[in-house]
Scaffold this active site. Structure first.
Site, PDB file in Angstrom:
ATOM      1  N   ASP A   1       0.833  -1.230   0.024  1.00  0.00           N
ATOM      2  CA  ASP A   1      -0.196  -0.182  -0.072  1.00  0.00           C
ATOM      3  C   ASP A   1       0.775   1.493  -0.035  1.00  0.00           C
ATOM      4  OD1 ASP A   1      -2.316  -1.553  -0.162  1.00  0.00           O
ATOM      5  OD2 ASP A   1      -2.475  -1.501   2.338  1.00  0.00           O
TER       6      ASP A   1
ATOM      7  N   LYS B   1      -0.027  -8.423  -2.590  1.00  0.00           N
ATOM      8  CA  LYS B   1      -1.573  -7.827  -2.792  1.00  0.00           C
ATOM      9  C   LYS B   1      -1.265  -6.282  -3.197  1.00  0.00           C
ATOM     10  CE  LYS B   1      -4.437  -6.029   0.617  1.00  0.00           C
ATOM     11  NZ  LYS B   1      -5.124  -4.915  -0.068  1.00  0.00           N
TER      12      LYS B   1
ATOM     13  N   ASP C   1      -6.329  -6.428  -5.424  1.00  0.00           N
ATOM     14  CA  ASP C   1      -7.604  -6.159  -4.039  1.00  0.00           C
ATOM     15  C   ASP C   1      -8.127  -4.678  -4.818  1.00  0.00           C
ATOM     16  OD1 ASP C   1      -9.108  -5.826  -1.951  1.00  0.00           O
ATOM     17  OD2 ASP C   1      -7.516  -5.390  -0.637  1.00  0.00           O
TER      18      ASP C   1
ATOM     19  N   LYS D   1     -11.377  -4.317  -5.158  1.00  0.00           N
ATOM     20  CA  LYS D   1     -12.837  -4.211  -4.421  1.00  0.00           C
ATOM     21  C   LYS D   1     -13.987  -3.757  -5.498  1.00  0.00           C
ATOM     22  CE  LYS D   1     -11.369  -4.058   0.323  1.00  0.00           C
ATOM     23  NZ  LYS D   1      -9.873  -3.817   0.434  1.00  0.00           N
ATOM     24  N   LEU D   2     -14.045  -4.410  -6.502  1.00  0.00           N
ATOM     25  CA  LEU D   2     -15.042  -4.101  -7.482  1.00  0.00           C
ATOM     26  C   LEU D   2     -16.458  -3.798  -6.915  1.00  0.00           C
ATOM     27  CD1 LEU D   2     -13.731  -5.691 -10.432  1.00  0.00           C
ATOM     28  CD2 LEU D   2     -13.163  -3.705  -9.823  1.00  0.00           C
ATOM     29  N   HIS D   3     -17.285  -3.009  -7.190  1.00  0.00           N
ATOM     30  CA  HIS D   3     -18.532  -2.907  -6.637  1.00  0.00           C
ATOM     31  C   HIS D   3     -19.457  -1.650  -7.579  1.00  0.00           C
ATOM     32  CE1 HIS D   3     -21.395  -2.196  -2.788  1.00  0.00           C
ATOM     33  NE2 HIS D   3     -21.833  -2.438  -3.882  1.00  0.00           N
ATOM     34  N   ASP D   4     -20.121  -2.548  -8.558  1.00  0.00           N
ATOM     35  CA  ASP D   4     -20.938  -1.619  -9.637  1.00  0.00           C
ATOM     36  C   ASP D   4     -21.834  -2.507 -10.239  1.00  0.00           C
ATOM     37  OD1 ASP D   4     -21.519   0.206 -11.626  1.00  0.00           O
ATOM     38  OD2 ASP D   4     -19.515   0.902 -11.468  1.00  0.00           O
TER      39      ASP D   4
ATOM     40  N   THR E   1     -20.776  -3.582 -15.717  1.00  0.00           N
ATOM     41  CA  THR E   1     -19.571  -2.836 -15.404  1.00  0.00           C
ATOM     42  C   THR E   1     -18.608  -3.871 -14.855  1.00  0.00           C
ATOM     43  OG1 THR E   1     -20.824  -1.024 -15.651  1.00  0.00           O
ATOM     44  CG2 THR E   1     -18.513  -0.926 -14.735  1.00  0.00           C
TER      45      THR E   1
ATOM     46  N   THR F   1     -13.115  -4.730   7.735  1.00  0.00           N
ATOM     47  CA  THR F   1     -12.385  -4.858   9.039  1.00  0.00           C
ATOM     48  C   THR F   1     -12.440  -3.585   9.804  1.00  0.00           C
ATOM     49  OG1 THR F   1     -10.466  -4.987   8.070  1.00  0.00           O
ATOM     50  CG2 THR F   1     -11.202  -7.152   8.706  1.00  0.00           C
TER      51      THR F   1
ATOM     52  N   ARG G   1      -2.839  -8.351  13.310  1.00  0.00           N
ATOM     53  CA  ARG G   1      -1.870  -7.598  13.914  1.00  0.00           C
ATOM     54  C   ARG G   1      -1.164  -8.452  14.762  1.00  0.00           C
ATOM     55  NH1 ARG G   1      -2.448  -4.740  10.497  1.00  0.00           N
ATOM     56  NH2 ARG G   1      -3.065  -2.515  10.485  1.00  0.00           N
TER      57      ARG G   1
ATOM     58  N   GLN H   1      -7.692  -0.384  11.919  1.00  0.00           N
ATOM     59  CA  GLN H   1      -8.410  -1.592  11.711  1.00  0.00           C
ATOM     60  C   GLN H   1      -9.038  -1.627  13.476  1.00  0.00           C
ATOM     61  OE1 GLN H   1      -8.731  -3.311   9.340  1.00  0.00           O
ATOM     62  NE2 GLN H   1      -6.992  -3.552   7.905  1.00  0.00           N
TER      63      GLN H   1
ATOM     64  N   GLY I   1      -0.358  -5.651   6.174  1.00  0.00           N
ATOM     65  CA  GLY I   1       0.491  -4.352   5.258  1.00  0.00           C
ATOM     66  C   GLY I   1       1.378  -3.850   6.309  1.00  0.00           C
ATOM     67  N   ARG I   2       0.709  -2.822   6.905  1.00  0.00           N
ATOM     68  CA  ARG I   2       1.827  -2.089   7.682  1.00  0.00           C
ATOM     69  C   ARG I   2       2.685  -2.475   8.798  1.00  0.00           C
ATOM     70  NH1 ARG I   2      -3.342   1.947   8.615  1.00  0.00           N
ATOM     71  NH2 ARG I   2      -4.114  -0.049   8.283  1.00  0.00           N
TER      72      ARG I   2
END
Ligand code: C5P
Length: 231
Positions: free
Chosen positions: A10, A32, A60, A62-65, A69, A115, A176, A185, A205-206
């Site tokens: 990220d 990712k 990642d 996160k498709l939402h349509d 589409t 999350t 974590r 989170q 990630g972090r």
């Protein structure tokens, strides 16, 4: 043996993402690429992350349509050969099925409840809670529509595993290591607990990319999962 971890790259900085990718790839199964990196660099982000390794690629996005589409977007991603692609399960069965049809080789992962959302946030949105019930309803919709993976909080993974049985890949962000900062989170757990509860792939990630030395952080983490209490 690599650890069942997807490292979230990220950052909008492609050079940095590539450095992280090379540092962690010997230790983890998956990288990712999410919204931040993909919106800035597109296909190059995937190509650079993968390099000449055989690490798995988790897109990642996160498709939402509407289904048409999302189906078109998923088809447009085919040349990148993603191993996983996320869609929001809240987009409904037809939308999820459109992604599944467009990318038959890829594991379409239905995102249940983010999350980062607390129980209070979930109630405000109007999702009938508690979060575990909402995640369970969304998981069933996604799996019935052909999703072969689900993204859920580690707090919900045991319930979902029971609900949907074996054979669906359960992916948990919000992981974590003990003592690490939760950041934004909310519904978090340790990696060991998430695996013990039935998670197949941990998104982290972090705690890795924000460490002084990501290679050392990921190697420590991988070792801790292989030892007692891990698997
Ligand atoms: O840095 P951190 O370990 O919190 O990164 C978690 C990653 O998992 C982020 O890339 C975020 O987009 C992703 N994610 C999440 N919650 C979900 C799905 C994905 O945090 N429900």
């Amino acid at each position: 043996m690599t650890a069942p971890i997807a490292v979230a790259l990220d950052t909008p900085d492609l050079l940095l993402a590539t450095r992280w990718a090379r540092a962690v790839t010997p230790h983890v199964s998956t990288l990712k690429v999410g919204l931040e990196l993909f919106y800035r660099h597109g296909a190059a982000a995937v190509e650079q992350a993968r390099g000449d390794t055989d690490v798995r690629l988790f897109l990642d996005l996160k498709l939402h349509d509407i289904p048409n589409t999302v189906g078109g977007a998923a088809a447009a991603l085919a040349p990148l050969r993603p191993d996983y692609l996320t869609v929001h399960a809240g987009g409904g069965a037809a939308m999820i099925a459109a992604a599944v049809d467009a990318l038959p080789e890829c594991l379409i992962a239905g995102v249940t409840v983010l999350t980062s959302l607390s129980e209070d946030d979930i109630a405000k949105i109007g999702l009938r809670g508690p979060s575990t019930d909402a995640a369970r309803r969304l998981a069933v919709i996604a799996v019935d529509a052909g999703a072969r993976a689900l993204v859920c909080s580690p707090r919900e993974v045991a319930v979902l595993r029971k609900e949907i049985g074996e054979g669906i890949v359960l992916i948990t962000p919000g992981v974590r290591p003990a003592g690490a900062a939760p950041g934004d989170q909310s519904r978090v757990a340790t990696p060991q607990q998430a695996l013990a509860d039935g998670a197949d792939l941990l998104v982290i990630g972090r705690p890795i990319t924000g460490a002084d030395d990501p290679a050392v952080a990921v190697a420590d983490l991988a070792r801790s999962l292989a030892g007692p209490g891990g698997r």
